[in-house]
Design a protein around this motif. Structure first.
Motif, short mmCIF file in Angstrom:
data_model
loop_
_atom_site.label_atom_id
_atom_site.label_comp_id
_atom_site.label_asym_id
_atom_site.label_seq_id
_atom_site.Cartn_x
_atom_site.Cartn_y
_atom_site.Cartn_z
N VAL A 359 0.84 -1.20 0.00
CA VAL A 359 0.00 0.00 0.00
C VAL A 359 0.88 1.26 0.00
O VAL A 359 1.57 1.55 0.97
CB VAL A 359 -0.95 0.02 1.21
N GLY A 360 0.87 1.98 -1.10
CA GLY A 360 1.60 3.23 -1.20
C GLY A 360 3.11 3.11 -1.14
O GLY A 360 3.81 4.11 -0.98
N SER A 361 3.64 1.90 -1.30
CA SER A 361 5.09 1.69 -1.13
C SER A 361 5.77 1.38 -2.45
O SER A 361 5.60 0.29 -3.01
CB SER A 361 5.35 0.55 -0.13
N ILE A 362 6.57 2.29 -2.92
CA ILE A 362 7.34 2.06 -4.14
C ILE A 362 8.41 1.00 -3.90
O ILE A 362 8.71 0.18 -4.77
CB ILE A 362 7.98 3.39 -4.64
N SER A 363 8.97 0.98 -2.68
CA SER A 363 10.03 0.00 -2.37
C SER A 363 9.50 -1.42 -2.42
O SER A 363 10.11 -2.31 -3.02
CB SER A 363 10.62 0.29 -0.98
N THR A 364 8.35 -1.65 -1.76
CA THR A 364 7.76 -3.00 -1.79
C THR A 364 7.39 -3.39 -3.21
O THR A 364 7.65 -4.52 -3.65
CB THR A 364 6.50 -3.05 -0.91
N SER A 365 6.78 -2.48 -3.94
CA SER A 365 6.34 -2.78 -5.29
C SER A 365 7.52 -3.18 -6.17
O SER A 365 7.45 -4.11 -6.97
CB SER A 365 5.60 -1.58 -5.89
N ARG A 366 8.63 -2.47 -6.02
CA ARG A 366 9.82 -2.82 -6.80
C ARG A 366 10.36 -4.18 -6.40
O ARG A 366 10.74 -4.99 -7.25
CB ARG A 366 10.89 -1.74 -6.59
N LYS A 367 10.40 -4.44 -5.09
CA LYS A 367 10.90 -5.73 -4.62
C LYS A 367 10.08 -6.88 -5.20
O LYS A 367 10.62 -7.91 -5.62
CB LYS A 367 10.85 -5.78 -3.09
N ILE A 368 8.78 -6.70 -5.22
CA ILE A 368 7.90 -7.77 -5.72
C ILE A 368 8.05 -7.94 -7.22
O ILE A 368 8.15 -9.06 -7.73
CB ILE A 368 6.44 -7.48 -5.34
N THR A 369 8.06 -6.82 -7.93
CA THR A 369 8.08 -6.90 -9.40
C THR A 369 9.45 -7.25 -9.95
O THR A 369 9.55 -7.73 -11.08
CB THR A 369 7.61 -5.58 -10.02
N GLU A 370 10.51 -7.03 -9.19
CA GLU A 370 11.85 -7.37 -9.68
C GLU A 370 12.14 -8.86 -9.56
O GLU A 370 13.12 -9.35 -10.10
CB GLU A 370 12.90 -6.57 -8.89
N THR A 371 11.32 -9.59 -8.79
CA THR A 371 11.51 -11.04 -8.68
C THR A 371 10.33 -11.73 -9.35
O THR A 371 9.67 -11.19 -10.22
CB THR A 371 11.60 -11.44 -7.20
N LYS A 372 10.06 -12.94 -8.92
CA LYS A 372 8.93 -13.69 -9.47
C LYS A 372 7.63 -13.36 -8.76
O LYS A 372 6.61 -14.02 -8.97
CB LYS A 372 9.21 -15.18 -9.36
N GLY A 373 7.64 -12.34 -7.89
CA GLY A 373 6.47 -12.04 -7.07
C GLY A 373 5.22 -11.73 -7.86
O GLY A 373 4.13 -12.22 -7.55
N LEU A 374 5.35 -10.93 -8.91
CA LEU A 374 4.18 -10.54 -9.70
C LEU A 374 3.60 -11.76 -10.43
O LEU A 374 2.38 -11.93 -10.49
CB LEU A 374 4.58 -9.46 -10.70
N LEU A 375 4.48 -12.59 -10.95
CA LEU A 375 4.03 -13.81 -11.62
C LEU A 375 3.36 -14.76 -10.65
O LEU A 375 2.35 -15.40 -10.96
CB LEU A 375 5.23 -14.49 -12.29
N CYS A 376 3.89 -14.84 -9.44
CA CYS A 376 3.30 -15.69 -8.41
C CYS A 376 1.89 -15.20 -8.06
O CYS A 376 0.96 -16.01 -7.91
CB CYS A 376 4.20 -15.68 -7.17
#
Length: 593
Positions: A359-376
């Motif tokens: 929520v409102g976090s660019i850091s978390t969003s980058r961490k998730i999208t830079e790995t397999k998080g978004l695909l998961c």
């Protein structure tokens, strides 16, 4: 800032009432008849205080809070006793008789206070003598506030008891915290959080870790004080470490704690990201992922092939160990042996944590999208249902909302040709078209709306499903569709004209004109979309047939009165329509902003 009493060592704090007590005994010797009872009470107190001194000098990690509170009260009562004894000593003869008459009430008050202090010390020594959390008697100091005594007793056990007893006491403290917000603050103020964090580290008994995590979840509902205290106590690196290393049933409770703290406090959210909490969360969410099951859309790249492609390019493996230690293989075996129900609960907790962290976090969003998080997340949306599917949708929605405000993240993470972005988009569209529940459709629609500036000019497979939802029977879903489409055709969208034409081609105007009559919120968002369409495709026959000019002019004044910042948009839209529809309605009253 700590007060003077808190800054003193425990030995210093205890020495004061003992010295005062010795003076009372000495002063009372010359007037034993009047002061002997007071002196006996003070002697009993001093004996107990000396026992406490010995306890403090021989016990490691002594729970000091009740000692400090009770001893501070004892010091005041002994000072009163000393004052009274000295006053009694100064009088003799007739004056002594007069004095005894006038001070009988004073002696009674002092004696009663000393007796209460004796009761407090007896209770205090009892909880340290058998630290098992079972002493729920009330010391006089807590007679008007039983919660205080329970918190002291449970916290003493958590800090000083045997491991099993510490776990039981943590469960009891969790129950006390759950009752109301005041109890949470009492637990924090009485020093209950640090022992719970220490218990959370105790890897030899998972039940103790679970009890500590659950207690902290129940306590951590106050942003300014409790959550921030955990952050300042360096609790977050500890929490992340336990999340990465503990057995799965512990990880469920710890992930719940991450969710609660991230939801309450942005500082905690940032600290969790800094400690790389997303890595164990994504790793747990992706365990046992079914890689061989294809996407539901025929002819589209399967998630199996996407994951395999990502794995081959150096992304973390699906079951990678959260901290990169040699425990990775052992952890995988432990996970495989767990029950499906526990695995499902773990995924629910981890998906919620990722949602709250995003929520409102660019850091978390980058961490998730830079790995397999978004695909998961895409895979979970595809294969799961109910709470787990909802949590993953909400996480995607929050990441997309962050990307809407951050062009770099939007272009990199949600690049239309990127495998993970494709997988997410396919699932968002599937949810919009196939699901019937507003709780799922709304976050999916919001997500696509947030990404509106990422799509090229011709995207019928995206515009079509959104237009269809303008006629949804659930007004909230229809409103969200109007808001999302508004982002496709707003002035900031480079492809606004093409998107506007697509809305007309998908016959969105009839549904839109019905929406503006639903309620005030629907009217406002529907009219905004209608304004943008008027600006970009004002010569459309569909707008003319729907009497768009009439609709805008009829509602403009009331809407602008509520939302003054829309005045210019309405004025421009109405002016633009008049260029194409002049003479259609000869008797209309022109809108004057």
């Amino acid at each position: 800032m700590a007060n003077a009493e808190e800054e003193k060592s425990l030995q210093e704090l205890l020495s004061l009432p003992i010295l005062l007590g010795d003076r009372v005994t000495q002063e009372a010797e010359s007037s034993k008849v009047d002061c002997s009872e007071v002196a006996k009470q003070v002697e009993r107190l001093c004996t107990m205080l000396r026992s406490t001194v010995r306890l403090a000098s021989t016990t490691q990690s002594l729970y000091e809070r009740p000692i400090r509170r009770i001893v501070a009260d004892i010091s005041k009562n002994i000072e009163r006793a000393l004052t009274l004894v000295r006053k009694c000593k100064k009088h003799s003869g007739v004056l002594r008789q007069v004095f005894s008459i006038t001070t009988t009430a004073d002696f009674r008050k002092v004696s009663t206070s000393l007796e209460s202090s004796i009761g407090d010390m007896r209770w205090l020594l009892s909880i340290f003598d058998s630290v098992d959390g079972t002493n729920l008697s009330l010391p006089p100091i807590a007679s008007n506030d039983p919660i205080l005594a329970w918190v002291w007793s449970y916290t003493a056990t958590i800090q000083m008891g045997e491991l099993k007893e510490r776990a039981d006491a943590a469960n009891e403290l969790a129950s006390v915290a759950k009752d109301n917000d005041r109890n949470k603050l009492i637990i924090m103020e009485e020093g209950g959080i640090l022992p719970l964090l220490k218990l959370l580290k105790e890897a030899t008994l998972p039940d103790a870790q679970i009890a500590a995590a659950n207690a902290l979840v129940n306590i951590a509902t106050d942003q300014e004080r409790v959550v921030r205290f955990i952050v300042e106590s360096l609790g977050i690196p500890l929490i992340v470490k336990v999340l990465g290393e503990a057995p799965m049933r512990v990880q469920v409770s710890v992930a719940n704690l991450v969710s609660r703290m991230a939801e309450q406090d942005q500082v905690a959210q940032d600290e969790f990201v800094r400690a790389n909490v997303t890595r164990p969360l994504v790793s747990l969410l992706s365990m046992d992922i079914v890689l061989g099951e294809p996407m539901r859309q025929a002819g589209r790249t399967s998630i199996h092939s996407l994951v395999m492609n990502l794995s081959s390019t150096g992304n973390p493996s699906v079951n990678s160990n959260s901290d990169g230690s040699s425990r990775g293989g052992h952890q995988r075996k432990e996970r495989e042996a767990e029950s499906p129900d526990l695995k499902h609960k773990t995924k629910i907790s981890c998906s919620e944590a990722l949602w709250k962290l995003s929520v409102g976090s660019i850091s978390t969003s980058r961490k998730i999208t830079e790995t397999k998080g978004l695909l998961c997340l895409a895979k979970m949306i595809e294969t799961e249902t109910e709470e787990l599917q909802f949590n993953c949708l909400m996480a995607v929605m929050e990441i997309a909302a962050v990307a809407e405000a951050n062009a770099d993240l939007r272009r990199v993470a949600f690049k239309p040709s990127a495998p993970a972005a494709k997988a997410v988009l396919d699932q968002l569209l599937r949810v919009i078209q196939e699901e019937s529940g507003p709780s799922l459709q709304i976050p999916a629609i919001k997500s696509i709306g947030s990404l509106a500036r990422n799509f090229p000019a011709k995207v019928p497979r995206i515009i079509g499903p959104l237009v269809a939802q303008l006629g949804n029977k659930n007004v909230d879903v229809a409103i969200e569709a109007a808001i999302a489409l508004g982002k496709f055709v707003c002035s900031d969208n480079y492809n606004r004209v093409d998107h506007s034409k697509a809305i007309i081609e998908f016959d969105g105007i009839p549904s839109l004109t019905r929406l503006v009559r639903a309620n005030d919120r629907a009217q406002m968002h529907g009219l905004v979309l209608l304004c943008y369409l008027a600006l970009h495709v004002g010569n459309s026959k569909a707008l003319e047939q729907a009497r768009a000019l009439n609709i805008l002019e009829g509602a403009a004044r009331s809407v602008v009165a509520q939302y003054p910042d829309l005045r210019e948009l309405f004025s421009r839209a109405i002016h633009h329509l008049t260029l194409y529809q002049t003479g259609v309605q000869l008797h209309r009253q022109p809108y004057v902003p």
